[in-house]
Design a protein around this motif. Structure first.
Motif, mmCIF file in Angstrom:
data_model
loop_
_atom_site.group_PDB
_atom_site.id
_atom_site.type_symbol
_atom_site.label_atom_id
_atom_site.label_comp_id
_atom_site.label_asym_id
_atom_site.label_seq_id
_atom_site.Cartn_x
_atom_site.Cartn_y
_atom_site.Cartn_z
ATOM 1 N N ILE A 133 51.429 103.925 7.969
ATOM 2 C CA ILE A 133 51.871 102.660 7.770
ATOM 3 C C ILE A 133 50.449 102.008 7.260
ATOM 4 O O ILE A 133 50.438 101.021 6.414
ATOM 5 C CB ILE A 133 52.215 101.895 9.057
ATOM 6 C CG1 ILE A 133 53.651 102.649 9.452
ATOM 7 C CG2 ILE A 133 52.196 100.505 9.130
ATOM 8 C CD1 ILE A 133 54.278 102.098 10.924
ATOM 9 N N ASP A 134 49.405 102.487 7.783
ATOM 10 C CA ASP A 134 48.089 101.695 7.342
ATOM 11 C C ASP A 134 47.931 101.895 5.822
ATOM 12 O O ASP A 134 47.573 100.962 5.212
ATOM 13 C CB ASP A 134 47.051 102.402 8.088
ATOM 14 C CG ASP A 134 45.631 101.726 7.926
ATOM 15 O OD1 ASP A 134 45.626 100.348 8.092
ATOM 16 O OD2 ASP A 134 44.701 102.486 7.638
ATOM 17 N N THR A 135 48.099 103.150 5.357
ATOM 18 C CA THR A 135 48.139 103.461 4.002
ATOM 19 C C THR A 135 48.907 102.556 3.171
ATOM 20 O O THR A 135 48.955 102.210 1.971
ATOM 21 C CB THR A 135 48.396 104.995 3.793
ATOM 22 O OG1 THR A 135 47.451 105.644 4.602
ATOM 23 C CG2 THR A 135 48.433 105.453 2.386
ATOM 24 N N LEU A 136 50.333 102.456 3.795
ATOM 25 C CA LEU A 136 51.292 101.636 3.037
ATOM 26 C C LEU A 136 50.911 100.176 2.712
ATOM 27 O O LEU A 136 50.998 99.604 1.560
ATOM 28 C CB LEU A 136 52.613 101.850 3.444
ATOM 29 C CG LEU A 136 53.379 103.078 3.673
ATOM 30 C CD1 LEU A 136 54.576 103.054 4.619
ATOM 31 C CD2 LEU A 136 53.794 103.582 2.400
ATOM 32 N N LEU A 137 50.089 99.765 3.801
ATOM 33 C CA LEU A 137 49.883 98.345 3.678
ATOM 34 C C LEU A 137 48.666 98.403 2.785
ATOM 35 O O LEU A 137 48.496 97.192 2.067
ATOM 36 C CB LEU A 137 49.425 97.809 5.181
ATOM 37 C CG LEU A 137 50.486 97.560 6.083
ATOM 38 C CD1 LEU A 137 50.321 97.610 7.436
ATOM 39 C CD2 LEU A 137 51.486 96.608 5.685
ATOM 40 N N GLN A 138 47.776 99.364 2.893
ATOM 41 C CA GLN A 138 46.524 99.122 2.025
ATOM 42 C C GLN A 138 47.082 99.114 0.454
ATOM 43 O O GLN A 138 46.654 98.321 -0.306
ATOM 44 C CB GLN A 138 45.744 99.914 2.299
ATOM 45 C CG GLN A 138 44.992 99.933 3.687
ATOM 46 C CD GLN A 138 43.916 100.981 3.811
ATOM 47 O OE1 GLN A 138 42.951 101.406 2.994
ATOM 48 N NE2 GLN A 138 43.611 101.421 5.134
ATOM 49 N N LYS A 139 47.868 100.163 0.238
ATOM 50 C CA LYS A 139 48.336 100.496 -1.227
ATOM 51 C C LYS A 139 49.147 99.173 -1.598
ATOM 52 O O LYS A 139 48.944 98.741 -2.805
ATOM 53 C CB LYS A 139 49.077 101.587 -1.443
ATOM 54 C CG LYS A 139 48.431 102.748 -1.169
ATOM 55 C CD LYS A 139 49.366 104.312 -1.394
ATOM 56 C CE LYS A 139 48.443 105.347 -1.801
ATOM 57 N NZ LYS A 139 47.545 105.232 -2.884
ATOM 58 N N SER A 140 49.871 98.435 -0.677
ATOM 59 C CA SER A 140 50.701 97.363 -1.137
ATOM 60 C C SER A 140 49.754 96.192 -1.568
ATOM 61 O O SER A 140 50.046 95.425 -2.651
ATOM 62 C CB SER A 140 51.576 96.951 -0.214
ATOM 63 O OG SER A 140 52.486 95.728 -0.337
ATOM 64 N N GLN A 141 48.555 95.961 -0.852
ATOM 65 C CA GLN A 141 47.918 94.945 -0.872
ATOM 66 C C GLN A 141 46.911 95.007 -2.201
ATOM 67 O O GLN A 141 46.901 94.202 -2.818
ATOM 68 C CB GLN A 141 46.934 95.120 0.194
ATOM 69 C CG GLN A 141 45.764 93.890 0.130
ATOM 70 C CD GLN A 141 44.606 93.956 1.001
ATOM 71 O OE1 GLN A 141 44.877 94.844 1.913
ATOM 72 N NE2 GLN A 141 43.467 93.158 1.006
ATOM 73 N N HIS A 142 46.916 96.338 -2.645
ATOM 74 C CA HIS A 142 46.201 96.515 -4.046
ATOM 75 C C HIS A 142 47.195 96.828 -5.171
ATOM 76 O O HIS A 142 46.688 96.840 -6.456
ATOM 77 C CB HIS A 142 45.149 97.758 -4.068
ATOM 78 C CG HIS A 142 44.153 97.568 -2.880
ATOM 79 N ND1 HIS A 142 44.020 97.970 -1.730
ATOM 80 C CD2 HIS A 142 43.032 96.692 -3.133
ATOM 81 C CE1 HIS A 142 43.071 97.746 -1.038
ATOM 82 N NE2 HIS A 142 42.165 96.849 -1.881
ATOM 83 N N SER A 143 48.394 96.571 -5.008
ATOM 84 C CA SER A 143 49.331 96.673 -6.138
ATOM 85 C C SER A 143 49.762 95.259 -6.794
ATOM 86 O O SER A 143 49.254 94.201 -6.309
ATOM 87 C CB SER A 143 50.719 97.141 -5.565
ATOM 88 O OG SER A 143 51.379 96.155 -4.880
ATOM 89 N N HIS A 144 49.942 95.499 -8.001
ATOM 90 C CA HIS A 144 50.295 94.282 -8.937
ATOM 91 C C HIS A 144 51.369 93.637 -8.721
ATOM 92 O O HIS A 144 51.745 92.231 -8.715
ATOM 93 C CB HIS A 144 49.977 94.296 -10.345
ATOM 94 C CG HIS A 144 48.550 95.218 -10.718
ATOM 95 N ND1 HIS A 144 47.176 94.113 -10.563
ATOM 96 C CD2 HIS A 144 48.120 96.232 -11.212
ATOM 97 C CE1 HIS A 144 46.498 95.034 -10.819
ATOM 98 N NE2 HIS A 144 46.826 96.143 -11.287
#
Length: 215
Positions: free
Chosen positions: A145-156
């Motif tokens: 979940i932590d990985t998903l949130l981080q990747k979502s934060q940096h997505s365009h």
């Protein structure tokens, strides 16, 4: 920190001692246990960081996609230049390098360069310790979940790639266990999947999941 690192790259690239370096996929930019003695200036690079055990087994510690930053900075300030990790190129590209002798001359001329490098080292050390503690102290679901949130934060656009095999390896998990948790999140309508891309649709629930996992 990222802005300061970008400014430092721009400054160092103007140095007459800075030269272009080409590499291909699979090349080791930095070899564990070797004295390379160079500072690497990368832009939009895909790299992996690995550690080799005494028996020769390779453990991948992290993957970086579109990485823009500096590598080899720790060795510049150590008496022993041997690198603790290996860094491999995940695609063909180019970068700029400066050897230890000339980076030392640059620092002598402009001490602010040393301060910037030390800030980079400090920031990366703090980040690596934070990530290591998460993997040690928290369960697999928390880290996914932590990985998903981080990747979502940096997505365009909200959609992001998630390489299951690579990410499960980083967490010391099997791909099967990793996929099982992703499926559970999909079934709970917390995330969406299209092909190899994912999107978070219920961020609050995922954040609460992390809070409830607090030790």
């Amino acid at each position: 920190m990222k802005e300061e690192e970008l400014n430092l790259i721009t400054k160092l690239k103007k140095s007459p001692f800075c030269r272009r370096h080409y590499y291909k996929k699979g090349d080791a930019l930095i070899n564990q246990g070797c004295c390379d003695g160079h500072l690497y200036l990368l832009e939009d690079a895909n790299i992996s960081v690995a550690y080799h055990s005494i028996s020769g087994k390779r453990y991948t510690i992290s993957y970086e996609t579109d990485f823009t930053g500096i590598l080899g900075e720790m060795e510049i300030f150590r008496d022993e230049e041997e690198s603790v990790f290996s860094i491999f190129a995940e695609h063909k590209s180019q970068c700029y390098i400066i050897d230890r002798k000339h980076i030392t001359e640059c620092i002598t001329q402009d001490p602010q360069i040393a301060i910037s490098l030390l800030k980079i080292i400090s920031s990366r050390y703090e980040n690596s310790i934070t990530q290591a503690m998460k993997r040690i102290l928290y369960p697999l679901k928390y880290n996914i979940i932590d990985t998903l949130l981080q990747k979502s934060q940096h997505s365009h656009d909200g959609w992001f790639d998630l390489h299951v095999t690579k990410n499960s390896t980083l967490l010391g998990s099997s791909s099967r266990s990793y996929r099982r948790i992703l499926k559970a999140l999909l079934d709970q309508n917390l995330i969406l999947k299209q092909g190899k891309k994912y999107q978070i649709i219920d961020k609050n629930s995922l954040v609460n999941e992390l809070k409830n996992s607090d030790i």
